[in-house]
Design an enzyme around this catalytic site. Structure first.
Site, short mmCIF file in Angstrom:
data_model
loop_
_atom_site.label_atom_id
_atom_site.label_comp_id
_atom_site.label_asym_id
_atom_site.label_seq_id
_atom_site.Cartn_x
_atom_site.Cartn_y
_atom_site.Cartn_z
N ASP A 108 -7.96 -13.80 4.66
CA ASP A 108 -9.04 -13.92 3.70
C ASP A 108 -10.36 -13.84 4.47
O ASP A 108 -10.38 -13.87 5.71
CB ASP A 108 -8.92 -15.19 2.86
CG ASP A 108 -9.67 -15.04 1.52
OD1 ASP A 108 -10.50 -14.13 1.40
OD2 ASP A 108 -9.43 -15.86 0.60
C1 NOJ Z 1 -12.57 -14.38 -0.69
C2 NOJ Z 1 -11.58 -14.67 -1.77
O1 NOJ Z 1 -10.91 -15.88 -1.50
C3 NOJ Z 1 -10.55 -13.58 -1.97
O2 NOJ Z 1 -9.82 -13.87 -3.12
C4 NOJ Z 1 -11.20 -12.23 -2.05
O3 NOJ Z 1 -10.23 -11.24 -2.23
C5 NOJ Z 1 -11.99 -12.00 -0.79
N1 NOJ Z 1 -13.01 -13.01 -0.68
C6 NOJ Z 1 -12.62 -10.62 -0.76
O4 NOJ Z 1 -13.65 -10.53 -1.65
#
Ligand code: NOJ
Length: 745
Positions: A289
């Site tokens: 993430d």
């Molecule tokens: C953080 C988020 O937790 C995740 O769900 C998302 O896909 C990513 N950012 C990318 O935007």
């Protein structure tokens, strides 16, 4: 003779030509072998810097463009992927540089959060789950995929598969609710919808199962917070939707932000390698993430950047999103023998595999004409309206206040969400545009053009101002009925949007009370990303519709339901508590040794609150009435249940009312006595059916070892002999019950 032979040969040749043109595509295993051979050939030519480039993903501009820095990195083969860069023209520009100017010509993979729609926005995922309709949910994902792929996006960071039992957590809006079975059905539907049978097609994208894992168990519902979950609960509650995604062929995973039993999910060898690769045989890649590799330092399991990179890579995180520690430190880590080149090669291999499967080595560019034809086209808009209407849950309808009469002379439409384009889209808006949204005010005007709509916002969503009340009360007093559109703003759920109260924010409840006091028939339309504590509303207003955030077509879909063109058939995918103090409150809880009894103090309950929910899991009404009767099992005793053995469960469902409508018939089980404690109920099947007035259908469900089994004391999946309860009904509380006995050997 010669010409005769020619005549004979020519058709034969033609036949061969036709055969070769139409001969079945290379078999699945041949294709795989070809891909592995191409990966090997490429890997053999790559420098370490180029390999590390494949492991790097960076963020583009919010408007969908790439950053100037990306150009240079792409030229040098030091960037394998971007997120947020989208649009056929922009992705093509960057892709051209990768293919024309980099040494190895490896295409970029463009990722984006296509969560509930790309440009045509569908209901937020919790709303889609409330459809209990995997076909509808799959259709939504497939439309999102077609729009995204046409716009050059190859990869969506969806589906979000986190089971959540705490509605304070704002990201409960992004998942399918509290139940692992419903979550698994939705996971499968979404993965298939995004990917189809082959995600190299120009209307598909590769999906990403996230957030691996137990992110939804955040302590106190506070986003990014610690989780501490037993292996049993991981396997029974949090893993199943992810396993369903793997079974459906999901191409990628995202490692979560949270730490899990002391080991952050982005450094967790047990979940990333032991379970995901070794047990489940997942052969795609894992992306971290956003900066979750670097965050290992703040978690306190890595002292510095090199340690964080080594932890994440060695645990099984292949691609690093946004932080750049792999690139910076992998070289020295290899020299110091803290990381092996094989680990890097394996990560590169997994990423290239998905790039080959996407077909982007052979078809790297988006088609701008296709983009124009696909994005927000009429068919997509129609589907968004239908799916949004299917997601709406009727929570209350005393005295048949709903549906409204289309001949009604005047309606007061009151509330801060009645005309909000921004909020209707929900928390992830993809490339959705506010200008595309049909608000409830617009939907009502389109539905009943002869009716006078007296609109007043009344108050803001939050804040203390009540100076709009007078206008709202005037609108109510001048109208035949009142529709109150209240709830949360879109940014009160989703990421980093936890709440400590589940009450309607601001002065909205006061507004409702004041309007209700006018004595006008009142319908409350809720828009929100989580269950709210709406006790006063449930006790005092005659009709309530839960509409979530319904997307681009929100207003049309809600109007369809308000006026009965669509009979609501959605059901709650999570429990509505009465108060925050009850949380976590979920239907599939354990019994305890002292289950609650009203007249026995020393049982499991509260002094100051009921132990029961306001609305249970699986709940939802209709404008017609259904009867579920005549529950039967194909057998009441079996010796043992093996492999594909099935016990058939059947019931009658009848539409006993006057309108065509949908019922979601739900199957639950309980293992009465086992080697470990079991939930009081577990959903194991459901069917959403449409019935005409008076129509009756017999529904059948199969129970297999997979559904009756669980993880025993030795953590082996098994079906234990003994008594099971089999329950079928219209929600998790109103159930018929039968007994099933699995005999002891
Ligand atoms: C953080 C988020 O937790 C995740 O769900 C998302 O896909 C990513 N950012 C990318 O935007």
């Amino acid at each position: 003779m010669a010409s005769m032979r020619l005549k004979f040969v020519a058709p034969a040749l033609a036949f061969v030509v036709i055969l070769s043109l139409t001969s079945p595509p290379a078999s699945h295993s041949q294709k795989r072998q070809n891909i592995e051979a191409r990966i090997n050939a490429l890997l053999a030519r790559m420098t370490l810097a180029e390999k590390l480039g494949q492991l790097q993903q960076l963020d583009g501009e919010a408007n969908g463009n790439y950053r100037p820095e990306h150009l240079q990195m792409v030229r040098q083969g030091r960037l394998g992927s971007t997120l947020n860069v989208r649009g056929a023209q922009r992705t093509n520009q960057l892709q051209r540089i990768a293919l024309n100017e980099s040494r190895l010509k490896i295409p970029l993979i463009f990722g984006f959060d296509v969560i509930h729609g790309y440009r045509t926005i569908f209901p937020i995922p919790i709303g889609e789950a409330a459809t209990w309709d995997p076909l509808a949910v799959g259709l939504s994902a497939s439309i999102a995929a077609a729009e995204a792929r046409a716009a050059g996006v190859h990869w969506t960071f969806a589906p979000m598969l986190d089971i959540a039992r705490d509605p304070r957590w704002g990201r409960i809006a992004e998942g399918s609710g509290e139940d692992p079975y419903l979550g698994s059905v939705m996971a499968r539907a979404r993965v298939r919808g995004f990917q189809g049978a082959d995600y190299s097609a120009n209307n598909r994208v590769v999906a990403c199962a996230k957030h691996w894992v137990a992110y939804g168990a955040a302590e106190a519902g506070r986003d990014y917070n610690t989780t501490d979950v037993s292996e049993r609960s991981l396997r029974e509650v949090y893993f199943p939707p992810f396993q369903a995604a793997v079974d459906a062929g999901v191409g990628t995973f995202m490692s979560a932000f949270n730490d899990l039993d002391g080991v952050p999910a982005s450094a967790n060898h047990f979940t990333l390698t032991d379970v995901l690769r070794n047990e489940w045989k997942f052969d795609g890649f894992v992306v971290s993430d956003y900066t979750s590799v670097e965050e290992l330092i703040k978690h306190g399991v890595a002292a510095d950047g090199p340690e964080a990179a080594a932890e994440a890579l060695n645990a099984g995180v292949d691609m690093e999103m946004v932080s750049r520690l792999y690139n910076k430190h992998a070289g020295e880590l290899i020299k110091e023998r803290k990381l092996s080149l094989q680990t890097i090669d394996e990560a590169v291999r997994r990423i290239l595999r998905v790039k080959f499967r996407l077909g982007i080595f052979d078809n790297p560019y988006a088609d701008e004409a296709l983009e124009r034809r696909t994005i927000f086209n009429g068919a997509n808009i129609t589907a968004a309206r239908k799916i949004a209407a299917r997601s709406i849950v009727l929570l209350k309808n005393d005295h048949d206040v709903l549906p409204l009469d289309k001949n009604v002379r005047s309606i007061a439409l009151i509330g801060p969400l009645a005309d909000s384009r921004h909020d209707s889209l929900g928390s992830w808006t993809g490339d959705g545009k506010e200008a595309d949204v049909v608000t409830l005010l617009e939907g009502l005007k389109l539905k009943v053009p002869q009716t006078k709509i007296n609109y007043a916002s009344g108050c803001d969503i939050s804040g203390e101002k009540s100076d709009g009340f007078a206008e709202a009360l005037r609108a109510a007093s001048e109208s035949d009925v009142v529709v109150l559109a209240v709830g949360e703003s879109a940014d009160m759920s989703g990421e980093a949007a936890s709440r400590s109260s589940l009450d309607l924010p601001g002065r909205q409840l006061d507004l409702i009370k004041a309007v209700q006091a006018t004595g006008k028939p009142t319908v409350v339309v809720l828009m929100n990303g989580r269950p709210l504590t709406i006790n006063w509303i449930a006790a005092n207003t005659p009709a309530i519709l839960e509409t979530w955030f319904a997307g681009s077509q929100a207003g049309n879909a809600i109007a369809d339901v308000l006026f009965g063109d669509v009979n609501p058939g959605g059901k709650l995918p999570l429990t509505f508590p009465r108060s925050v103090g009850q949380i976590p409150l979920y239907y599939n809880h354990k019994n305890t040794g002292r289950p609650p009894e009203a007249n026995n103090k020393y049982t499991s309950k509260y002094l100051d609150e009921a132990w029961t929910p306001l609305f249970p899991f699986g709940y939802g009404l209709s404008y017609t009435q259904f009867k579920i009767t005549n529950l039967q099992l194909s057998t009441q005793r079996v010796q043992a249940l093996r492999g594909n053995d099935r016990i058939m469960v059947s019931v009658d469902v009848e539409n006993a009312g006057k309108r065509t409508g949908d019922e979601v018939v739900q199957l639950y089980i309980r293992d009465v006595a086992a080697s470990v404690t079991r939930p009081v109920k577990e959903l194991k099947g459901f069917q959403r059916v449409t019935l005409q007035p008076g129509e009756k259908k017999r529904l059948e469900f199969a129970l297999t070892a997979k559904q009756l089994g669980f993880w025993n004391r030795e953590m082996r999946f098994t079906v234990e002999p003994g008594e099971f309860k089999v329950m079928v009904g219209a929600n998790s509380e109103e159930l018929l019950e039968a007994k099933l006995e699995i005999e002891k050997p």
